[in-house]
Design an enzyme around this catalytic site. Structure first.
Site, PDB file in Angstrom:
ATOM      1  N   ASP A 147      60.064   6.344  62.759  1.00 28.28           N
ATOM      2  CA  ASP A 147      60.352   4.943  62.498  1.00 28.28           C
ATOM      3  C   ASP A 147      61.842   4.631  62.594  1.00 28.28           C
ATOM      4  O   ASP A 147      62.688   5.532  62.636  1.00 28.28           O
ATOM      5  CB  ASP A 147      59.845   4.560  61.101  1.00 28.28           C
ATOM      6  CG  ASP A 147      58.363   4.239  61.097  1.00 28.28           C
ATOM      7  OD1 ASP A 147      57.780   4.140  62.183  1.00 28.28           O
ATOM      8  OD2 ASP A 147      57.791   4.084  59.998  1.00 28.28           O
ATOM      9  N   LYS A 205      59.385  -0.278  63.602  1.00 26.80           N
ATOM     10  CA  LYS A 205      59.021  -1.675  63.381  1.00 26.80           C
ATOM     11  C   LYS A 205      60.071  -2.291  62.476  1.00 26.80           C
ATOM     12  O   LYS A 205      60.302  -1.819  61.372  1.00 26.80           O
ATOM     13  CB  LYS A 205      57.637  -1.785  62.720  1.00 26.80           C
ATOM     14  CG  LYS A 205      56.498  -1.285  63.582  1.00 26.80           C
ATOM     15  CD  LYS A 205      55.167  -1.428  62.889  1.00 26.80           C
ATOM     16  CE  LYS A 205      54.731  -2.868  62.778  1.00 26.80           C
ATOM     17  NZ  LYS A 205      54.444  -3.502  64.070  1.00 26.80           N
ATOM     18  N   MET A 259      62.014  -5.219  51.297  1.00 28.57           N
ATOM     19  CA  MET A 259      61.923  -6.214  52.382  1.00 28.57           C
ATOM     20  C   MET A 259      62.063  -7.639  51.850  1.00 28.57           C
ATOM     21  O   MET A 259      61.308  -8.534  52.218  1.00 28.57           O
ATOM     22  CB  MET A 259      60.593  -6.047  53.128  1.00 28.57           C
ATOM     23  CG  MET A 259      60.395  -4.657  53.716  1.00 28.57           C
ATOM     24  SD  MET A 259      58.701  -4.316  54.240  1.00 28.57           S
ATOM     25  CE  MET A 259      57.873  -4.097  52.658  1.00 28.57           C
TER      26      MET A 259
END
Length: 267
Positions: free
Chosen positions: A52, A74, A187
């Site tokens: 990732d 991502k 996030m």
């Protein structure tokens, strides 16, 4: 007193990474020293690592010389591989009898989509192993001098995603605010202003302490202390951006007390 183990004896203590299997592995929040021994063993033994965006170049230096590398990062707001394509690639590689390491930042089962990938591998009949990692919401805060829990501040903590449901149906932060528990948000930077306003509307005081930890556990780590009322404006003023962990509540105040004796605490 027992004798030290020989290198081959250490290796013998790890499970075999068999061809045709996938290991879903956490790489921790960024500092290579937070890799587990199982993670290092897997990186040395794999045929291919599908990794990732939050897996650093420093961490990838632990990969064996024979390992193929496939980037599958991502990142919010950027062109990224679709989750179904990533899982499909894991299945394809495993069926080609590769030892497949799916390497994720943090812990694969804490906002890492590891659970989704494990379910898809199960449906495809691909054997897999889970290797936990240090999640940024715990390890990142620790590097910033913020304990997730103490007996004098909180008997629990809430880990949450900072993504809002939709613009038409925003998350109701009232029930979260009324628990009185510290909140650790992943996030959250994009919607930080909406989150802070929602928590205040839900009952938290505007002066509730907030810490924003960017690039946690890396040499680029930055820690900014603020309040719910000022969080969005301060983040913009300081140029704070993802990846970041946001802590809200009494645990943030402990940082000032710990900073006097903690080695390596960022300013």
């Amino acid at each position: 007193m027992t004798d030290p183990l020989e290198p081959h004896e250490v290796t013998d203590r790890f499970p075999e990474f068999a061809p045709g299997t996938v290991w879903l592995c956490g790489a921790g929040p960024g500092d290579p020293g937070l890799l587990t021994l199982h993670a290092v063993h897997a990186m040395q033994s794999a045929d291919v690592i599908v990794y990732d965006a939050l897996v650093s170049d420093e961490i990838m230096t632990f990969a064996g010389p024979q390992v193929e590398r496939e980037f599958a990062g991502k990142r919010g707001g950027r062109l990224s591989p679709k989750q179904c394509d990533i899982t499909g690639r894991l299945v394809e590689l495993a069926r080609a009898r590769k030892r497949v390491l799916r390497l994720k930042g943090g812990d694969p089962f804490v906002f890492g989509r590891g659970g989704e990938e494990a379910l898809d591998l199960t449906r495809a009949g691909v054997p897999f192993r889970i290797i936990p990692g240090v999640t940024a919401g715990i390890g990142g805060l620790a590097y910033a001098g913020i304990p997730a829990t103490t007996r004098t501040t909180n008997a629990g903590v809430i880990l949450m995603s900072g993504h809002l449901a939709t613009a038409d149906a925003p998350r109701d932060w009232g029930p979260i605010a009324r628990t009185g528990l510290p909140l650790i948000l992943y996030m959250a930077m994009t919607h930080l202003g909406s989150i802070a306003s929602g928590l205040v509307d839900g009952g938290l005081a505007p002066e509730t302490p907030v810490a924003i930890v960017c690039d946690a556990t890396t040499p680029r780590q930055r820690v900014w202390e603020t309040t719910l009322a000022a969080a969005r404006a301060d983040a913009d003023h300081a140029g704070l951006d993802s990846p970041a962990i946001v802590a809200v509540g009494a645990i943030v105040g402990l940082r000032a007390l710990l900073s006097a004796g903690m080695i390596g605490l960022p300013t």
